[in-house]
Design an enzyme around this catalytic site. Structure first.
Site, PDB file in Angstrom:
ATOM      1  N   ASP A 208      66.729 -31.640   9.336  1.00 50.84           N
ATOM      2  CA  ASP A 208      67.583 -30.518   8.931  1.00 50.84           C
ATOM      3  C   ASP A 208      68.478 -30.937   7.769  1.00 50.84           C
ATOM      4  O   ASP A 208      68.054 -31.714   6.913  1.00 50.84           O
ATOM      5  CB  ASP A 208      68.425 -30.082  10.152  1.00 50.84           C
TER       6      ASP A 208
ATOM      7  N   HIS B  93      74.598 -26.704   9.009  1.00 58.26           N
ATOM      8  CA  HIS B  93      73.522 -26.167   9.834  1.00 58.26           C
ATOM      9  C   HIS B  93      72.989 -27.207  10.819  1.00 58.26           C
ATOM     10  O   HIS B  93      72.842 -26.941  12.019  1.00 58.26           O
ATOM     11  CB  HIS B  93      72.404 -25.679   8.912  1.00 58.26           C
TER      12      HIS B  93
ATOM     13  N   ASN C  55      63.336 -15.964  10.243  1.00 57.40           N
ATOM     14  CA  ASN C  55      64.285 -14.849  10.320  1.00 57.40           C
ATOM     15  C   ASN C  55      63.889 -13.675   9.433  1.00 57.40           C
ATOM     16  O   ASN C  55      64.738 -12.958   8.926  1.00 57.40           O
ATOM     17  CB  ASN C  55      65.686 -15.333   9.914  1.00 57.40           C
TER      18      ASN C  55
ATOM     19  N   SER D  56      66.926 -20.480  14.095  1.00 56.34           N
ATOM     20  CA  SER D  56      67.384 -21.876  14.015  1.00 56.34           C
ATOM     21  C   SER D  56      68.225 -22.245  15.216  1.00 56.34           C
ATOM     22  O   SER D  56      68.275 -23.413  15.617  1.00 56.34           O
ATOM     23  CB  SER D  56      68.203 -22.101  12.739  1.00 56.34           C
TER      24      SER D  56
END
Length: 644
Positions: free
Chosen positions: A222, A263, A355, A423
């Site tokens: 990530d 994130h 998404n 996520s």
């Protein structure tokens, strides 16, 4: 996980005292198995949400998202979510009741049959109390404080309810009720857990009775994780007691995979946020280790090549679970090759579906990956969640609360925000996978099968499967099912093998020692199902001592690391053979050595029958290894039972 887009849907499933003790253990196991079997406003990535994020988190770049638009979505899909605490995941790529045993028990579930509690009036003397007991034909025992409370524990012959009704009308009685069991429950003291509806929805508290992720390494590929104090970066305050192993930064090409975006830290928190530390929020597999692998820059962008390198690096450096809360529309062969390599090494790969509200993005839709869609507090698919071929399971992904950084992680600024996105859904599944791996389910396909089998079905239609896959993640159901199957298979294998060894020993030597004695059975239990295999139904395995006692000896190496367990260093004939070489001359120890050997053989048999373990050289090699060592263990056991 899926090997082919065309073959996904239904998925793969695929002496007397001693004898009395053995029978009781089997009956207890059956009872446990039956009792467990009885249980059996969404958001979007949008510019508006990005503005909210920028306002709430000064210095963090507003996500610069590509214009993914699904014309099938409602016109208001681009509007920001309502509520000051509801933020959307900032990366372009991708109190409900507890679900589980505790929430589905009625008031009588823990009542002890035929026993009641009678609370007599405090001014009742001993003679009057004796009269009361005699009048109702009760067999009573005083409690520890009977002299003060006049409370008695009584056994009732006949219908309990009728006796309780009569007692309630007697003026000498203050209260009468069934005697019931209670159990220890681990409830984390993290203040924000009350806001983490998503943890309750996946059954976190019940799952923690059975596993907490010890010995498992989860790689978060990530934007990095706030895992260390280095330069301007600091370790997250609510990751203080979470172990982080060394990672790698593919953006700056060094081993400091610090999060400069936020994130990755938020995702990592769902997996292994420090828990029961009186601070912040909880993580699902909070005893797991985190491996930070940074492949996305401070704006949340990366390349398929870097992600592929990150997956390979994580698998090569011992990650048993890899979380990919990222994605894009490109079905990259380079990415698929890296996933294939990771799965071949025994790593479970979990990825966000995306998404877009449309088709599943990659790597969520890649072969060998557990693709995860997102649901809201009402168990509805989130509007933003991608759906279709590639969704294996759904998980909460709306208003997910965890700690993250702010000001790009450079001034010790850390806050708890609620983000939404697939996520946020994927790390719930990665955390549940870590719980299963810590129980010895180390084959990636077996992990997926366990997750799918435990998932809560909300729509079993063909269309529903495109939204939810096998259903909504229920970590509690999955770990309970796995634990029950381990106990049943290992106990049955132990009883069958002990009986066989006893007969073989008597055939060779009529004076051979009987295995139906404590000196044999206790070591056999310790090596087979675990000496206190029933512990999770009494005490939570969050405590290390309980966890150790509940595990078979062969599973203790999992506490060191799941990678070590792949070699089964404590489940082979060399251990009982060594004990025989050292202590064969001590006659009173021979039954114990024989019991240990039979228990080890039972464990090895369960490895083959359950088919959940991954060996370093493949399935066939593992089966042959287990068969040879189990046979050797049985020979060692028979030799130790012989008195000649």
């Amino acid at each position: 996980m899926h090997t082919s887009r065309l073959l996904r849907w239904p998925g793969t499933a695929n002496l007397r005292t001693g004898r009395a003790l053995a029978t009781s253990l089997l009956a207890a196991t059956a009872l446990v198995a039956v009792s467990g079997a009885v249980r059996a406003d969404d958001g979007t990535d949008s510019q508006g949400a990005g503005a909210v994020l920028a306002a709430r988190s000064p210095g963090m770049l507003e996500p610069r998202l590509p214009g993914y638009v699904n014309p099938a979505l409602p016109a208001d899909v681009g509007q920001p979510l309502r509520g000051p605490d509801l933020l959307v995941e900032p990366v372009a790529t991708a109190g409900e009741p507890l679900h589980g045993l505790a929430s589905e028990l009625d008031e009588t579930s823990y009542d002890i049959p035929g026993q009641i509690v009678v609370d007599a009036r405090d001014d009742l003397d001993d003679a009057s109390l004796a009269d009361l007991v005699r009048d109702f034909s009760l067999r009573a025992l005083p409690t520890a404080l009977t002299s003060q409370t006049r409370i008695q524990i009584a056994t009732v012959d006949g219908p309990v309810s009728a006796t309780l009704e009569r007692l309630a009308r007697d003026p000498r009685v203050e209260a009468a009720e069934p005697l019931a069991w209670v159990r220890a429950s681990f409830v984390a003291n993290d203040p924000l857990m009350k806001d983490q509806w998503h943890m309750a929805r996946v059954g976190a508290e019940r799952a923690w009775d059975f596993a907490s992720g010890r010995g498992v390494t989860v790689a978060v590929v990530d934007t990095g994780i706030a895992c260390e104090d280095h330069g301007p970066f600091t370790k997250g305050t609510d990751l203080a007691s979470t172990e982080c192993v060394e990672g790698w930064n593919f953006v700056t090409k060094n081993n400091h995979a610090n999060d400069d975006q936020g994130h990755g830290t938020h995702v990592a928190g769902t997996i292994a946020q420090s828990t029961n530390n009186g601070l912040g929020a909880v993580g699902l597999a909070f005893h797991a280790r985190l491996m930070p692998v940074k492949v996305l820059n401070e704006s949340g962008w990366g390349t398929t090549a870097d992600v592929a390198d990150g997956i390979r690096w994580a698998a090569e450096h011992g990650a048993q679970v890899i979380n990919l809360s990222l994605g894009g529309p490109r079905n990259s062969k380079v990415l698929q090759s890296a996933i294939d390599d990771a799965v071949a090494r025994g790593a479970v790969v979990v990825a966000a579906a995306g998404n877009t509200g449309g088709r599943v993005q990659f790597p969520g839709a890649s072969d060998g990956v557990i693709g995860v869609s997102a649901t809201d507090v009402n168990d509805k698919i989130a509007r933003f969640s991608s759906r279709g071929q590639g969704v294996d399971v759904a998980a909460p992904g709306v208003n997910v609360t965890q700690q993250t950084i702010c000001n790009r992680g450079r001034d010790k600024c850390q806050n708890f925000y609620a983000y939404s996105g697939t996520s946020m859904a994927a790390p719930h599944v990665a955390g549940a996978a870590a719980l299963l791996v810590s129980l010895g389910v180390t084959d990636p396909r077996a992990v997926e099968d366990a997750l799918r089998a435990g998932a809560r079905v909300v729509d079993d239609s063909d269309g529903g499967k495109l939204l939810y896959g096998a259903g909504i993640l229920d970590a509690a159901s999955s770990v309970v099912r796995v634990t029950q199957s381990h106990i049943v298979v290992r106990l049955l294998a132990l009883l069958v093998l002990a009986t066989w060894v006893a007969r073989r020993a008597r055939k060779k030597d009529a004076t051979a020692t009987s295995p139906w004695r404590a000196s044999f059975l206790l070591p056999a239990l310790a090596a087979g199902p675990g000496l206190f295999f029933f512990a999770p139904w009494l005490l939570p395995r969050v405590e290390l001592a309980v966890d150790v006692l509940a595990r078979p000896i062969a599973d203790l190496d999992l506490l060191i690391g799941a990678s070590v367990h792949r070699w089964l260093p404590l489940a082979n004939a060399l251990v009982p053979l060594g004990l025989t070489a050292l202590f064969f001359g001590v006659k009173r120890l021979r039954p114990a050595i024989a019991g240990f050997a039979v228990g080890t053989a039972a464990y090895l048999t369960s490895v083959v029958l359950l088919g959940e373990a991954a060996g370093p050289f493949g399935r066939m090699a593992l089966v042959v290894w287990c068969a040879v060592n189990a046979a050797a263990c049985l020979w060692i056991a028979r030799t130790n039972l012989s008195t000649r």
